[in-house]
Design a protein around this motif. Sequence first.
Motif, PDB file in Angstrom:
ATOM      1  N   ALA A 329      27.970  62.744   2.155  1.00 41.84           N
ATOM      2  CA  ALA A 329      27.093  61.758   2.790  1.00 41.84           C
ATOM      3  C   ALA A 329      27.847  60.429   2.838  1.00 41.84           C
ATOM      4  CB  ALA A 329      25.800  61.613   2.003  1.00 41.84           C
ATOM      5  N   GLY A 330      28.569  60.205   3.925  1.00 39.68           N
ATOM      6  CA  GLY A 330      29.398  59.003   4.031  1.00 39.68           C
ATOM      7  C   GLY A 330      28.883  58.062   5.097  1.00 39.68           C
ATOM      8  N   VAL A 331      29.163  56.767   4.918  1.00 38.32           N
ATOM      9  CA  VAL A 331      28.824  55.788   5.961  1.00 38.32           C
ATOM     10  C   VAL A 331      30.039  54.894   6.203  1.00 38.32           C
ATOM     11  CG1 VAL A 331      26.316  55.677   5.653  1.00 38.32           C
ATOM     12  CG2 VAL A 331      27.783  54.288   4.194  1.00 38.32           C
ATOM     13  N   ALA A 332      30.152  54.396   7.422  1.00 41.95           N
ATOM     14  CA  ALA A 332      31.191  53.444   7.818  1.00 41.95           C
ATOM     15  C   ALA A 332      32.582  53.854   7.323  1.00 41.95           C
ATOM     16  CB  ALA A 332      30.822  52.050   7.309  1.00 41.95           C
ATOM     17  N   LEU A 333      33.059  54.978   7.765  1.00 39.14           N
ATOM     18  CA  LEU A 333      34.343  55.503   7.304  1.00 39.14           C
ATOM     19  C   LEU A 333      35.390  55.400   8.411  1.00 39.14           C
ATOM     20  CD1 LEU A 333      32.916  58.781   5.731  1.00 39.14           C
ATOM     21  CD2 LEU A 333      33.690  56.762   4.471  1.00 39.14           C
ATOM     22  N   ASP A 334      36.611  55.101   8.013  1.00 41.33           N
ATOM     23  CA  ASP A 334      37.700  55.215   8.982  1.00 41.33           C
ATOM     24  C   ASP A 334      38.236  56.654   8.908  1.00 41.33           C
ATOM     25  OD1 ASP A 334      39.125  55.357   6.679  1.00 41.33           O
ATOM     26  OD2 ASP A 334      40.154  53.426   6.931  1.00 41.33           O
ATOM     27  N   LEU A 335      39.346  56.912   9.605  1.00 44.65           N
ATOM     28  CA  LEU A 335      39.835  58.298   9.671  1.00 44.65           C
ATOM     29  C   LEU A 335      40.186  58.833   8.281  1.00 44.65           C
ATOM     30  CD1 LEU A 335      40.401  60.503  11.784  1.00 44.65           C
ATOM     31  CD2 LEU A 335      42.775  59.736  11.809  1.00 44.65           C
ATOM     32  N   THR A 336      40.853  57.994   7.472  1.00 44.15           N
ATOM     33  CA  THR A 336      41.244  58.450   6.132  1.00 44.15           C
ATOM     34  C   THR A 336      40.009  58.685   5.279  1.00 44.15           C
ATOM     35  OG1 THR A 336      43.167  57.026   6.370  1.00 44.15           O
ATOM     36  CG2 THR A 336      42.740  57.905   4.174  1.00 44.15           C
ATOM     37  N   GLY A 337      39.069  57.757   5.358  1.00 45.00           N
ATOM     38  CA  GLY A 337      37.838  57.907   4.575  1.00 45.00           C
ATOM     39  C   GLY A 337      37.085  59.168   4.967  1.00 45.00           C
ATOM     40  N   ALA A 338      37.021  59.411   6.279  1.00 51.06           N
ATOM     41  CA  ALA A 338      36.306  60.601   6.751  1.00 51.06           C
ATOM     42  C   ALA A 338      37.040  61.866   6.313  1.00 51.06           C
ATOM     43  CB  ALA A 338      36.161  60.555   8.264  1.00 51.06           C
ATOM     44  N   LEU A 352      26.148  69.645  10.298  1.00 49.21           N
ATOM     45  CA  LEU A 352      26.836  68.345  10.234  1.00 49.21           C
ATOM     46  C   LEU A 352      26.056  67.349  11.075  1.00 49.21           C
ATOM     47  CD1 LEU A 352      29.193  70.727  10.464  1.00 49.21           C
ATOM     48  CD2 LEU A 352      30.642  68.746  10.268  1.00 49.21           C
ATOM     49  N   TRP A 353      25.934  66.142  10.560  1.00 51.02           N
ATOM     50  CA  TRP A 353      25.311  65.049  11.298  1.00 51.02           C
ATOM     51  C   TRP A 353      26.319  63.915  11.284  1.00 51.02           C
ATOM     52  CZ3 TRP A 353      19.487  64.409  11.730  1.00 51.02           C
ATOM     53  CH2 TRP A 353      19.170  63.303  12.565  1.00 51.02           C
ATOM     54  N   VAL A 354      26.881  63.639  12.433  1.00 49.97           N
ATOM     55  CA  VAL A 354      27.982  62.686  12.536  1.00 49.97           C
ATOM     56  C   VAL A 354      27.612  61.627  13.565  1.00 49.97           C
ATOM     57  CG1 VAL A 354      30.438  62.436  13.083  1.00 49.97           C
ATOM     58  CG2 VAL A 354      29.611  64.553  12.046  1.00 49.97           C
ATOM     59  N   GLU A 355      27.858  60.366  13.229  1.00 53.78           N
ATOM     60  CA  GLU A 355      27.675  59.323  14.238  1.00 53.78           C
ATOM     61  C   GLU A 355      28.964  58.525  14.287  1.00 53.78           C
ATOM     62  OE1 GLU A 355      22.890  59.120  13.444  1.00 53.78           O
ATOM     63  OE2 GLU A 355      24.013  57.258  13.357  1.00 53.78           O
ATOM     64  N   GLY A 467      43.724  55.246  18.638  1.00 51.94           N
ATOM     65  CA  GLY A 467      42.818  54.215  18.112  1.00 51.94           C
ATOM     66  C   GLY A 467      42.455  54.484  16.676  1.00 51.94           C
ATOM     67  N   GLN A 468      41.560  53.685  16.149  1.00 49.06           N
ATOM     68  CA  GLN A 468      41.094  53.823  14.769  1.00 49.06           C
ATOM     69  C   GLN A 468      39.619  54.167  14.795  1.00 49.06           C
ATOM     70  OE1 GLN A 468      42.676  53.898  11.932  1.00 49.06           O
ATOM     71  NE2 GLN A 468      44.612  53.672  13.040  1.00 49.06           N
ATOM     72  N   PRO A 469      39.305  55.436  14.705  1.00 49.21           N
ATOM     73  CA  PRO A 469      37.897  55.815  14.856  1.00 49.21           C
ATOM     74  C   PRO A 469      37.055  55.269  13.710  1.00 49.21           C
ATOM     75  CG  PRO A 469      39.127  57.628  13.955  1.00 49.21           C
ATOM     76  CD  PRO A 469      40.133  56.579  14.294  1.00 49.21           C
ATOM     77  N   ARG A 470      35.816  55.039  14.036  1.00 50.62           N
ATOM     78  CA  ARG A 470      34.884  54.561  13.009  1.00 50.62           C
ATOM     79  C   ARG A 470      33.681  55.512  13.000  1.00 50.62           C
ATOM     80  NH1 ARG A 470      33.376  49.909  10.182  1.00 50.62           N
ATOM     81  NH2 ARG A 470      31.119  49.606  10.175  1.00 50.62           N
ATOM     82  N   PHE A 471      33.512  56.164  11.843  1.00 47.83           N
ATOM     83  CA  PHE A 471      32.380  57.085  11.663  1.00 47.83           C
ATOM     84  C   PHE A 471      31.265  56.327  10.939  1.00 47.83           C
ATOM     85  CE2 PHE A 471      36.101  59.707  12.170  1.00 47.83           C
ATOM     86  CZ  PHE A 471      35.658  60.705  13.019  1.00 47.83           C
ATOM     87  N   GLU A 472      30.178  56.089  11.657  1.00 47.50           N
ATOM     88  CA  GLU A 472      29.077  55.330  11.063  1.00 47.50           C
ATOM     89  C   GLU A 472      28.310  56.193  10.064  1.00 47.50           C
ATOM     90  OE1 GLU A 472      29.322  52.482  12.090  1.00 47.50           O
ATOM     91  OE2 GLU A 472      29.815  52.424  14.216  1.00 47.50           O
ATOM     92  N   ARG A 473      28.300  57.476  10.313  1.00 51.42           N
ATOM     93  CA  ARG A 473      27.561  58.403   9.442  1.00 51.42           C
ATOM     94  C   ARG A 473      28.278  59.739   9.435  1.00 51.42           C
ATOM     95  NH1 ARG A 473      21.197  60.314  10.151  1.00 51.42           N
ATOM     96  NH2 ARG A 473      21.267  61.928   8.553  1.00 51.42           N
TER      97      ARG A 473
END
Length: 483
Positions: A329-338, A352-355, A467-473
């Motif tokens: 359950a992650g929020v506001a992740l960059d590629l490495t974080g995700a 999976l629920w991804v935003e 680019g640098q993707p940003r995963f909000e959720r």
Amino acid sequence: MNALPDDLAHDRHRPRYHFLPHANWMNDPNGLIHWQGYYHLFYQYNPHGPFHGTIHWGHARSADLCHWEHLPVALAPAPGDWDADGCWSGCAVNADGVPLLFYTGTSPQRQLLATGSPDLLHWQKHPEPLIATPPPDIDAGPHQDFRDPYIWRGDDGWYMVIGSQDVGKGGVILLYCSDDLLNWKYLHPLLRTSDVQNFPIWSGSMWECPNFFPLDESHVLMLSVWDQQVTYYPVAFTGDYAGQCFTPRRQSRVDWGGCFYAPQVLRDADNRALMWGWLWEQRARDAQLAAGWAGVMSLPRVLSLAPDGGLLQKPAPELAQLRLPAACAGVALDLTGASDALSAVHGEQLELWVEFDPLSAAEVGLDVCVAPDAVHGEHAEEFTRIAYDATRGVFYVDTTHASLSATAFHEIVTAPFTPQPGASVQLRVFVDHSVVEVFVDERVCFAVRSYPTHPDSLGLRPFARGGQPRFERLEVWELQEAI
Ligand code: DQQ
């Protein structure tokens, strides 16, 4: 829920929470009805093997849209009956408390009726066809393509639509009416190919499995496009219905994945429009015969209309009861974080629920069913990619690398997609062994099949390019087995 025989319990490609019979062949959903607290699902079924032939109506029911109880076959073709060569698709009607099944008997194709016992377990066939031939002004071709009755109650009586073709002119949906459900009068085509030739999606030479129903302020005519023995895809026309005439305003593909077909819609006690479609196999016939089963039902999808008239679809909320505690359950992740968040998660039954921010990279998405040696690397040996490509303005699912098996079909399926201005893209993905079902902003859906060969092609990883993707959720659940 019914325990699986041992040989099937070890079949890694067999879905565990999408509905399918224990064995053999299944195709279209039929006769969907919410009856005395249960969702009843009938389906095209061949009890003699995992291939299309000797089509019966299989039967199952569920109280919660997740767990299904297999019930005895409802309709069987019988020598000397009007359906001697098969009980093809049709619908169920609640006629003031009496359950009725309307279906197509072959060959040739004609419209038949069976009356049910109150528990829907016993069906008595009506002795004569209700409609034996297509209207005289329709040339339904050498095989008399004239099938799949769908019935509703209007303000002034019963109505039926039937799919057909008019040779050389394309598909046609024929409209009938009746006062008593037994005697039917042909009215006129509700829609024909010439009415929609300016719409963008190619609509083949024959239309089958029509459904016609009100949705929000509009009416929807959903049909499946067929051409020269090939099934293609279902399309939905949204428009206005008045005076027994339908004016289509908008056309959409119901699913872009290439294996979703012949959907049927049920109204439940809460007046929700729930839809299921047949997911066919995307592997060679030999592999299907070896597996002993072929064909899966999609998840139940709740339909509504977007403000622009487009069809919205979301997985039935009841499916959440299959979730085990969140595995990620992650929020506001960059590629490495995700990537870190997903590295510990794997499985064959996942939601999976991804935003993500669609402006953050040229391509953003994720890979599922990933081989472990490459979970952190660029090139996994096996993976299924689900991604948005901003450069081309498309969403796509790529099964080119999904399986090393020569029996598995590989393709890239693509849908036009424009993100909502200023909003994240919401991606919901359901992995169920060989089924991957994808919902993008509820507006674009893909059902695909993926048959990895490595027993451990179970991983997940984010994907991005330019680019640098940003995963909000980023939330993932393992789902319990339900079938
Ligand atoms: N499948 C049924 C037909 C229908 C077709 C036969 C669509 O009634 O038109 O199994 O997949």
